[in-house]
Design a protein around this motif. Structure first.
Motif, PDB file in Angstrom:
ATOM      1  N   ALA A   1      -1.964   9.392  10.217  1.00  0.00           N
ATOM      2  CA  ALA A   1      -2.627   8.192   9.720  1.00  0.00           C
ATOM      3  C   ALA A   1      -2.010   6.929  10.314  1.00  0.00           C
ATOM      4  CB  ALA A   1      -2.540   8.142   8.190  1.00  0.00           C
ATOM      5  N   HIS A   2      -2.816   5.900  10.452  1.00  0.00           N
ATOM      6  CA  HIS A   2      -2.334   4.581  10.873  1.00  0.00           C
ATOM      7  C   HIS A   2      -1.603   3.931   9.702  1.00  0.00           C
ATOM      8  CE1 HIS A   2      -2.329   0.606  12.794  1.00  0.00           C
ATOM      9  NE2 HIS A   2      -2.741   0.128  11.632  1.00  0.00           N
ATOM     10  N   ALA A   3      -0.490   3.273   9.998  1.00  0.00           N
ATOM     11  CA  ALA A   3       0.292   2.595   8.972  1.00  0.00           C
ATOM     12  C   ALA A   3       0.353   1.110   9.275  1.00  0.00           C
ATOM     13  CB  ALA A   3       1.709   3.174   8.913  1.00  0.00           C
ATOM     14  N   ARG A   4       0.079   0.297   8.289  1.00  0.00           N
ATOM     15  CA  ARG A   4       0.200  -1.160   8.400  1.00  0.00           C
ATOM     16  C   ARG A   4       1.040  -1.666   7.230  1.00  0.00           C
ATOM     17  NH1 ARG A   4       0.939  -6.108  10.626  1.00  0.00           N
ATOM     18  NH2 ARG A   4       0.380  -7.703   9.084  1.00  0.00           N
ATOM     19  N   ILE A   5       2.127  -2.357   7.570  1.00  0.00           N
ATOM     20  CA  ILE A   5       2.977  -2.977   6.557  1.00  0.00           C
ATOM     21  C   ILE A   5       2.771  -4.478   6.650  1.00  0.00           C
ATOM     22  CG2 ILE A   5       5.306  -3.196   5.633  1.00  0.00           C
ATOM     23  CD1 ILE A   5       6.069  -0.714   7.310  1.00  0.00           C
ATOM     24  N   ASP A   6       2.226  -5.076   5.601  1.00  0.00           N
ATOM     25  CA  ASP A   6       2.035  -6.517   5.580  1.00  0.00           C
ATOM     26  C   ASP A   6       3.369  -7.225   5.405  1.00  0.00           C
ATOM     27  OD1 ASP A   6      -0.715  -6.308   5.876  1.00  0.00           O
ATOM     28  OD2 ASP A   6      -1.072  -6.232   3.707  1.00  0.00           O
ATOM     29  N   PRO A   7       3.457  -8.513   5.750  1.00  0.00           N
ATOM     30  CA  PRO A   7       4.718  -9.243   5.578  1.00  0.00           C
ATOM     31  C   PRO A   7       5.263  -9.226   4.156  1.00  0.00           C
ATOM     32  CG  PRO A   7       3.227 -10.487   6.998  1.00  0.00           C
ATOM     33  CD  PRO A   7       2.442  -9.324   6.468  1.00  0.00           C
ATOM     34  N   ASP A   8       4.380  -9.033   3.158  1.00  0.00           N
ATOM     35  CA  ASP A   8       4.859  -8.965   1.776  1.00  0.00           C
ATOM     36  C   ASP A   8       5.294  -7.556   1.370  1.00  0.00           C
ATOM     37  OD1 ASP A   8       2.501  -7.557   1.503  1.00  0.00           O
ATOM     38  OD2 ASP A   8       1.613  -8.893   0.006  1.00  0.00           O
ATOM     39  N   GLY A   9       5.259  -6.615   2.322  1.00  0.00           N
ATOM     40  CA  GLY A   9       5.724  -5.259   2.061  1.00  0.00           C
ATOM     41  C   GLY A   9       4.636  -4.273   1.690  1.00  0.00           C
ATOM     42  N   THR A  10       3.413  -4.721   1.511  1.00  0.00           N
ATOM     43  CA  THR A  10       2.321  -3.810   1.181  1.00  0.00           C
ATOM     44  C   THR A  10       2.084  -2.835   2.340  1.00  0.00           C
ATOM     45  OG1 THR A  10       1.241  -5.483  -0.189  1.00  0.00           O
ATOM     46  CG2 THR A  10      -0.109  -3.624   0.550  1.00  0.00           C
ATOM     47  N   LEU A  11       2.117  -1.549   2.037  1.00  0.00           N
ATOM     48  CA  LEU A  11       1.883  -0.510   3.035  1.00  0.00           C
ATOM     49  C   LEU A  11       0.527   0.122   2.794  1.00  0.00           C
ATOM     50  CD1 LEU A  11       2.656   1.555   5.258  1.00  0.00           C
ATOM     51  CD2 LEU A  11       3.853   2.857   3.478  1.00  0.00           C
ATOM     52  N   ARG A  12      -0.297   0.132   3.830  1.00  0.00           N
ATOM     53  CA  ARG A  12      -1.606   0.776   3.719  1.00  0.00           C
ATOM     54  C   ARG A  12      -1.734   1.818   4.821  1.00  0.00           C
ATOM     55  NH1 ARG A  12      -6.066   0.329   0.934  1.00  0.00           N
ATOM     56  NH2 ARG A  12      -5.284  -1.532  -0.103  1.00  0.00           N
ATOM     57  N   LEU A  13      -2.167   3.013   4.414  1.00  0.00           N
ATOM     58  CA  LEU A  13      -2.400   4.106   5.345  1.00  0.00           C
ATOM     59  C   LEU A  13      -3.900   4.304   5.484  1.00  0.00           C
ATOM     60  CD1 LEU A  13       0.247   6.671   4.019  1.00  0.00           C
ATOM     61  CD2 LEU A  13       0.543   4.875   5.736  1.00  0.00           C
ATOM     62  N   THR A  14      -4.354   4.493   6.722  1.00  0.00           N
ATOM     63  CA  THR A  14      -5.774   4.711   6.960  1.00  0.00           C
ATOM     64  C   THR A  14      -5.955   5.778   8.028  1.00  0.00           C
ATOM     65  OG1 THR A  14      -5.835   2.928   8.602  1.00  0.00           O
ATOM     66  CG2 THR A  14      -6.453   2.351   6.357  1.00  0.00           C
ATOM     67  N   ARG A  15      -6.992   6.554   7.857  1.00  0.00           N
ATOM     68  CA  ARG A  15      -7.408   7.508   8.888  1.00  0.00           C
ATOM     69  C   ARG A  15      -8.879   7.799   8.660  1.00  0.00           C
ATOM     70  NH1 ARG A  15      -4.975  13.521  10.379  1.00  0.00           N
ATOM     71  NH2 ARG A  15      -6.113  13.725  12.349  1.00  0.00           N
ATOM     72  N   GLY A  16      -9.714   7.395   9.631  1.00  0.00           N
ATOM     73  CA  GLY A  16     -11.145   7.521   9.430  1.00  0.00           C
ATOM     74  C   GLY A  16     -11.592   6.686   8.241  1.00  0.00           C
ATOM     75  N   LYS A  17     -12.335   7.299   7.334  1.00  0.00           N
ATOM     76  CA  LYS A  17     -12.805   6.593   6.156  1.00  0.00           C
ATOM     77  C   LYS A  17     -11.796   6.595   5.010  1.00  0.00           C
ATOM     78  CE  LYS A  17     -17.689   7.574   7.103  1.00  0.00           C
ATOM     79  NZ  LYS A  17     -18.940   8.196   6.592  1.00  0.00           N
ATOM     80  N   TRP A  18     -10.704   7.341   5.190  1.00  0.00           N
ATOM     81  CA  TRP A  18      -9.697   7.448   4.131  1.00  0.00           C
ATOM     82  C   TRP A  18      -8.712   6.294   4.209  1.00  0.00           C
ATOM     83  CZ3 TRP A  18      -4.301   8.380   4.661  1.00  0.00           C
ATOM     84  CH2 TRP A  18      -3.636   8.649   3.469  1.00  0.00           C
ATOM     85  N   SER A  19      -8.347   5.758   3.064  1.00  0.00           N
ATOM     86  CA  SER A  19      -7.395   4.661   3.020  1.00  0.00           C
ATOM     87  C   SER A  19      -6.688   4.680   1.675  1.00  0.00           C
ATOM     88  CB  SER A  19      -8.121   3.322   3.207  1.00  0.00           C
ATOM     89  OG  SER A  19      -7.203   2.251   3.117  1.00  0.00           O
ATOM     90  N   ILE A  20      -5.392   4.326   1.692  1.00  0.00           N
ATOM     91  CA  ILE A  20      -4.664   4.264   0.434  1.00  0.00           C
ATOM     92  C   ILE A  20      -3.540   3.232   0.573  1.00  0.00           C
ATOM     93  CG2 ILE A  20      -2.975   6.076   1.021  1.00  0.00           C
ATOM     94  CD1 ILE A  20      -3.256   7.018  -1.924  1.00  0.00           C
ATOM     95  N   ALA A  21      -3.316   2.461  -0.490  1.00  0.00           N
ATOM     96  CA  ALA A  21      -2.195   1.535  -0.548  1.00  0.00           C
ATOM     97  C   ALA A  21      -1.027   2.251  -1.212  1.00  0.00           C
ATOM     98  CB  ALA A  21      -2.578   0.286  -1.343  1.00  0.00           C
ATOM     99  N   VAL A  22       0.136   2.182  -0.578  1.00  0.00           N
ATOM    100  CA  VAL A  22       1.328   2.882  -1.075  1.00  0.00           C
ATOM    101  C   VAL A  22       2.184   1.878  -1.819  1.00  0.00           C
ATOM    102  CG1 VAL A  22       3.348   4.235  -0.447  1.00  0.00           C
ATOM    103  CG2 VAL A  22       1.226   4.464   0.863  1.00  0.00           C
ATOM    104  N   THR A  23       2.381   2.107  -3.093  1.00  0.00           N
ATOM    105  CA  THR A  23       3.165   1.201  -3.937  1.00  0.00           C
ATOM    106  C   THR A  23       4.356   1.942  -4.533  1.00  0.00           C
ATOM    107  OG1 THR A  23       1.758   1.711  -5.852  1.00  0.00           O
ATOM    108  CG2 THR A  23       1.179  -0.201  -4.502  1.00  0.00           C
TER     109      THR A  23
END
Length: 376
Positions: free
Chosen positions: A354-376
């Protein structure tokens, strides 16, 4: 003691002679970092003392396996010979060398990288020092005792990296090109983004999962990367001598109680930690589940326990459909079966790769295709 021959065998087992990690593995005396360790036998932790059995010591130290050095608050170094500990979770170890090298490879360390690593026994720090020179390595741990022991052993073999007692989830003691954590975090600490230099890379695992995250710092102060296809499990970060108490009381309740709902499961009983992709997907969906199992006379029983009071118990033989009891605010076995149905339907789960994006505020979101989830 002919540890060098054993070290060369380990290096050959873990990598190839042309690898830049071969020499560090072949020239670092791992046994010096684990003079004593804990071995789990029949559910109890048994102390192993290297000096009492040098052959066993060398075979253990130079095998590609993790050696647990501390259980709960009890360090093997400080324990009388013959001691057994019946309960407790590992709180420090010397990670299997192959996994340490895997994490370092994911970091794409260059000859001029300044690297922050986690301490543990100090062996992983020693490998980084052999590879880069100790002036480029900073090693931290939340436990002052572990930092002191590791520092003494590093100095004994001529290595002098910067070491510090530091909570890795808090402010870090410098700026780095690479941060490699062999303790698991969730979420990725914002302090790592602040400590990474432009273009720097972080490598870690998400607590409660088998997911390795690699991410490169971006111009906006965040980071982008991916979930690697390798799987790895590390101890989670802690903020004291031991982890908080588990869900033993909840387990006592769920052991034999009738559930609020009793159904027949669609799939055979699965001990979730045995299936890394399913385990990781479930942990992302419902964090903090504890898993227990018991095998008796061909019948496997597993329990899923959650801090909110939810629990599930499933029992069955081999490929038979299990009887499932569930109670509490959510139906944990139903959550698990939805994941298993997706796996059976699609042939894979979207977590690895999955693709991982960490925003400057620390929010991590994983995405792959139509699937997406925020990791808290």
């Amino acid at each position: 003691m002919d540890w060098q021959t054993h070290a060369h065998h380990l290096a050959t087992d873990v990598t190839r002679p042309e690898s830049r990690w071969y020499a560090p593995l072949a020239t670092t005396p791992r046994h010096a970092f684990v003079p004593r360790w804990w071995d789990n036998t029949d559910g109890a932790w048994q102390l192993c003392e290297g000096a009492a059995d040098p052959e066993t010591w060398l075979n253990a130290a130079y095998s590609n396996r993790t050696l647990v050095t501390r259980v709960a608050g009890t360090h093997a170094d400080d324990t009388p010979p013959g001691t057994k500990v019946s309960t407790g979770l590992p709180t420090s170890s010397s990670t299997l060398p192959g996994l340490v090298v895997t994490m370092y490879r994911h970091a794409m360390i260059t000859d001029t990288s300044d690297v922050l690593v986690t301490t543990g026994s100090g062996y992983g720090t020693a490998l980084a020092c052999r590879r880069l020179g100790d002036e480029r390595v900073t090693s931290i741990d939340v436990d002052a005792e572990l930092v002191e022991k590791a520092s003494e052993r590093l100095q004994a073999i001529g290595l002098h990296p910067q070491t510090a007692m530091c909570d890795i989830t808090d402010t870090l003691p410098g700026e780095y090109d690479r941060i490699v954590s062999t303790v698991a975090v969730r979420p990725v600490p914002v302090s790592w983004l602040a400590a990474l230099r432009p273009g720097g890379r972080l490598v870690t695992t998400l607590a409660g999962t088998g997911l390795i995250v690699t991410a490169d710092k971006t111009e906006d102060g965040g980071a982008t990367g991916r979930i690697e296809l390798d799987a790895a499990g590390f101890m989670a970060t802690r903020h004291g001598n031991d982890y908080p108490p588990g869900l033993d009381d909840a387990f006592d309740k769920a052991r034999t109680a009738d559930g609020e709902t009793v159904t027949t499961g669609r799939y055979p009983v699965l001990y979730v930690p045995d299936a890394w992709d399913v385990w990781s997907m479930l942990a992302l969906t419902v964090p903090d589940i504890e898993h227990r199992r018991m095998d008796t006379d061909g019948i496997r029983t597993v329990w899923l326990l959650h801090p909110d009071g939810s629990w599930a118990r499933a029992s069955g033989r081999w490929t038979d459909s299990p009887e499932v009891h569930q109670s509490g605010p959510r139906r944990l076995w139903d959550d698990l079966e939805r994941i298993r149905h997706r796996l059976n339907h699609e042939g894979t789960l979207p977590v690895y790769g999955a693709h991982a994006r960490i925003d400057p505020d620390g929010t991590l979101r994983l995405t792959r295709g139509k699937w997406s989830i925020a990791v808290t």
